[in-house]
Each structure stands twice: as C-alpha cells, then as structure tokens.
Design a protein around this motif. Structure first.
Motif, mmCIF file in Angstrom:
data_model
loop_
_atom_site.group_PDB
_atom_site.id
_atom_site.type_symbol
_atom_site.label_atom_id
_atom_site.label_comp_id
_atom_site.label_asym_id
_atom_site.label_seq_id
_atom_site.Cartn_x
_atom_site.Cartn_y
_atom_site.Cartn_z
ATOM 1 N N TRP A 136 2.027 13.296 56.264
ATOM 2 C CA TRP A 136 1.002 14.157 56.615
ATOM 3 C C TRP A 136 0.645 14.199 58.138
ATOM 4 N N SER A 137 0.840 13.173 58.999
ATOM 5 C CA SER A 137 0.398 13.022 60.356
ATOM 6 C C SER A 137 1.314 13.980 61.018
ATOM 7 N N LEU A 138 2.813 13.903 60.823
ATOM 8 C CA LEU A 138 3.722 14.772 61.377
ATOM 9 C C LEU A 138 3.447 16.506 61.190
ATOM 10 N N PHE A 139 3.052 16.506 60.025
ATOM 11 C CA PHE A 139 2.977 18.037 59.663
ATOM 12 C C PHE A 139 1.679 18.399 60.108
ATOM 13 N N THR A 140 0.646 17.660 60.295
ATOM 14 C CA THR A 140 -0.562 18.249 60.928
ATOM 15 C C THR A 140 -0.133 18.545 62.539
ATOM 16 N N ALA A 141 0.682 17.774 63.267
ATOM 17 C CA ALA A 141 0.796 17.969 64.420
ATOM 18 C C ALA A 141 1.663 19.316 64.681
ATOM 19 N N MET A 142 2.366 19.476 63.410
ATOM 20 C CA MET A 142 3.081 20.759 63.461
ATOM 21 C C MET A 142 2.299 22.149 63.440
ATOM 22 N N CYS A 143 1.164 21.845 62.855
ATOM 23 C CA CYS A 143 0.181 22.944 62.664
ATOM 24 C C CYS A 143 -0.097 23.377 64.029
ATOM 25 N N GLY A 144 -0.130 22.739 65.054
ATOM 26 C CA GLY A 144 -0.559 23.190 66.357
ATOM 27 C C GLY A 144 0.624 24.012 66.992
#
Length: 430
Positions: free
Chosen positions: A99-107
């Motif tokens: 979930w941390s990886l995909f949160t960064a990808m939101c950016g």
C-alpha cells in the motif's frame, strides 16, 4: 496490557515480557497509523486535485470510496483465511509495503483514471493489514486487557487521519499535492522491514481455553458458524451504518470547513487535524476502557456502549453543522468525532470472542468486509452525490446539508448495536 505480570499462558508456556508486548503494540499502532495516513491523505488533497483534474464531488467520492474499497474488501477475506494458516507478521509486512508503494504512485497520476487505479492498488495492499492484526493482538494479550489493547491499536485511526491531514496540507501548501503522496509512501516502505524484524509470530489461542482442534477450518465452516450468531451480523451492519457517516466525514470535513468558512488549505488542515486527533484519541481510548470495565462480566455492554455513543453524537453534529460560527463549530465537532469512534474497542473485541482462536482472522475479515464495503465504499460517495444534487440550489452550503442527510445512519447504527447486545451473551464462544 503493559501492566500484565503473568509469566505463562493457559498452556503453561512462558510468554514475552510486558515490555516486549508493549513494543509490539506500538509497532502495530505505527503500521495502522500509516494505513490511515495513506488512506485519508486524499481528503486534504481533494481541493488541489479537484482543481487540477476538474472533478465533481461525485468523482472525489469515488476516489475516496469505491476506488479504495473495491479490492480492499474483496481481498480481505482470502488474505485473512491465509493469515489463519500462515505467518500474520509476514502478511502485514507485505501489505504495508504494497500500500505504501501504491500511495507513492498516486503522486505520478496524470488524470482521474490513473489516480483511480493507484487508489485501487492502495486498497489491494491495505486488504491484508487489519484482520491479521486483530488476531495477532488477541494472541499477545489475555481477555482481561484485549479491549484496551484493541483500542490502543485503533488509535491509529485518529493519529493517521490527523497526520495525513496535517502533513498532506503542509506539503501541498509548501510544495504540491504529488510530493505529499510520494513522501508518505516512501516512509511506509522504510517501516516495512523494521516491522518484520521486530514483531515475532505468537502461538495461536495461547490465552484462551483449550479448543477441540487448533487447525484452521475452511472458510465455509467459519461462515456456517457465523450464520448461527445474529450478534455478529448486527454488529457488522451496525458498524457499517456508522462508518457511512464516519468515513464520509473523514473525507469531507476538510472540504466542509474550507467551503463554509472560506479558509486557506493550511488553516483547514490544522483545524481538522486537531479535531480528528483530540476527539479521535479520546473516543477510541474511552471505548476500550469501557469495554474492559463492563464487557467481561456483561457481554451485552460491547453493543450497548457504541449504541449510546451514536445517539449522543447526532445532536452535536447537527448543531455544529448549522451554526455559522467557526470556534463554536470546532468545539461541537470534537464531541461527535470522539463518540463516533467509541465502538472500535468493544465491537472488535466482541468479534474475537464470538469464534474460536483458529477462526479469528477470517471472522475479523468478514466483519471488515461488511463494514468497509458499505462504510468506505458508500460514505464518501453518498455525501458527494447528494452535494452535487443540492449544489444548484444551495451552492457551497450543499455539502452542509448533504452531511446532515447521512446522519440518519447513526440512528440506524444505534438500533442495530442495541439489538446485537441482546444476543452477545448467548453467542459468546466458550
């Protein structure tokens, strides 16, 4: 919790020191805090995202609701089924990293649909974070202190929500909204290996009476048992009704203050972050304390405590939404924010006690499936949809009246929790 002095479990095996169990609980709290930072940061960033992508309130509700809840709820049960058989600490670690990886990808999103897909990914990761943790806590803490331990862990909701609002607002104001997503995502990736190294996997059911079989049963067996326990479904649907309001308010409170009082984003983040932190911490801890004080001798209290809290919360929210005075609105919002989270310690603890230890992660995931699919999936979306419909008539006040409409779900939640309290003693796993 930290004060437990017993050196052995029900099987006579030595247990970890109170200090280590306290450390484990702090690590779980830290992971859950990141869970909610990543989940709720979209709320404070909604204004710049809406402006850049030219979105409607309904689309914002989709990003916070269905986009996150779709895979979060769908994958929760199979991952929990796996957690009843394999290492729960490994599953939590992998989930945190995802979930941390995909949160960064939101950016890196360039439009609505790219952001929608990244939010789907956040939901995929977070699907394995909570239900395995509930089962893990039940195996680190005896029954007499589980509600407080669950409540301490649940402090991640107000802490993560408040930090997401404060950090997101500050980063968005000083840099831009994309950096906010990338920053918190990378921080979670750093935490994942540290968690794996610190938290050990405990024996299952070690504080509970001996069970006929310690082997994890198939999902159909868990579901068959839950079908015979009306209190489980009443608690689940009661929590989901309250979550329609709770998750809806977590997302839309920032926009409400910004639109109603014409405040700058950084000011809104400070106000809403403060309300969320103060009210949330007080409510979660009060629920855990009441659960441990009243529940062991009277299981019905696990349902009655949240029912009463919901009923008291409604008039405070109504008054806070209708007054046009910023300091008064802030003070009035703190009380229902606290009351809205009282349910966490008592209800989550009750769910652990309705099934044998070998079924806890799967039962928790089933509870979360109902709660989150309805609460997260519909709460932000319903408020946004009603706001869009009322917009032509009420303008910026449309969001105020939209929130007022959904408060009826707190009354329904109180009714369902009250009904659940009548069945808890009979449904208890003994």
């Amino acid at each position: 919790m930290a004060g437990e002095t017993a050196a052995t479990d029900t099987g006579g095996r030595r247990i970890e020191s109170a200090g280590y169990r306290g450390l484990v609980l702090v690590m779980l709290l830290l992971v859950y805090t990141f869970n909610f930072i990543d989940r709720q940061i979209l709320g404070i960033l909604a204004l710049p995202i809406k402006e850049e992508f030219q979105l409607t309130d309904t689309q914002l509700g989709l990003l916070s609701g269905i986009a996150f809840a779709l895979f979060y709820t769908a994958l929760g049960i199979p991952i929990a089924w796996l957690a009843d058989r394999k290492s729960r600490t490994a599953i939590i670690t992998i989930s945190l990293a995802l979930w941390s990886l995909f949160t960064a990808m939101c950016g890196a999103a360039g439009n609505f649909w790219q952001l929608f897909l990244a939010r789907l990914g956040v939901g995929v990761g977070e699907a394995g974070g909570v239900a395995p943790t509930y089962a893990l806590i039940a195996d680190y803490f005896p029954r007499s202190s589980r509600a407080k331990a669950m409540a301490f862990y649940s402090l991640g909701i107000p802490l993560g929500s408040a930090l997401g609002i404060l950090l997101g607002g500050w980063i968005a104001a000083t840099v831009d909204w994309r950096v906010a997503f990338v920053s918190v995502g990378l921080a979670g990736l750093v935490l994942a290996p540290i968690f794996r190294l610190v938290v050990k996997e405990p024996a299952r059911g070690r504080f509970d009476p001996p069970q006929p079989s310690a082997e994890a049963p198939p999902f159909r067996a868990v579901l068959a048992l839950l079908r015979r326990k009306p209190s489980f479904w009443l608690l689940a649907f009661g929590a989901s009704c309250s979550s329609i309001v709770g998750y809806g308010m977590l997302f839309w409170t920032v926009s409400f203050f910004a639109r109603t009082f014409a405040l700058a984003p950084i000011t809104v983040s400070q106000i809403v972050g403060g309300i969320t932190f103060v009210g949330g911490v007080a409510g979660v801890w009060a629920g855990g304390w009441l659960g441990d004080r009243l529940g062991p001798s009277n299981p019905a209290a696990y349902g009655r405590v949240p029912a009463i809290a919901y009923l008291i919360a409604v008039p405070f929210y109504v008054t806070g939404l209708l007054v046009h005075n910023l300091p008064v609105t802030i003070l009035l919002f703190v009380v229902p924010v606290a009351l809205a989270l009282v349910w966490l310690g008592p209800v989550i603890t009750a769910v652990q006690h309705l099934v044998p230890p070998s079924m806890r992660a799967t039962a928790s995931a089933t509870f979360l499936f109902v709660n989150n699919l309805i609460g997260i999936g519909l709460g932000p979306l319903i408020i946004g949809f009603i706001s869009d419909k009322l917009g032509p008539q009420f303008g910026d006040d449309a969001l105020r009246y939209s929130i007022l409409c959904v408060l009826v779900f707190y009354l329904l939640a109180a009714l369902l929790m009250g009904l659940a309290s009548r069945h808890l003693a009979k449904d208890w796993n003994r």
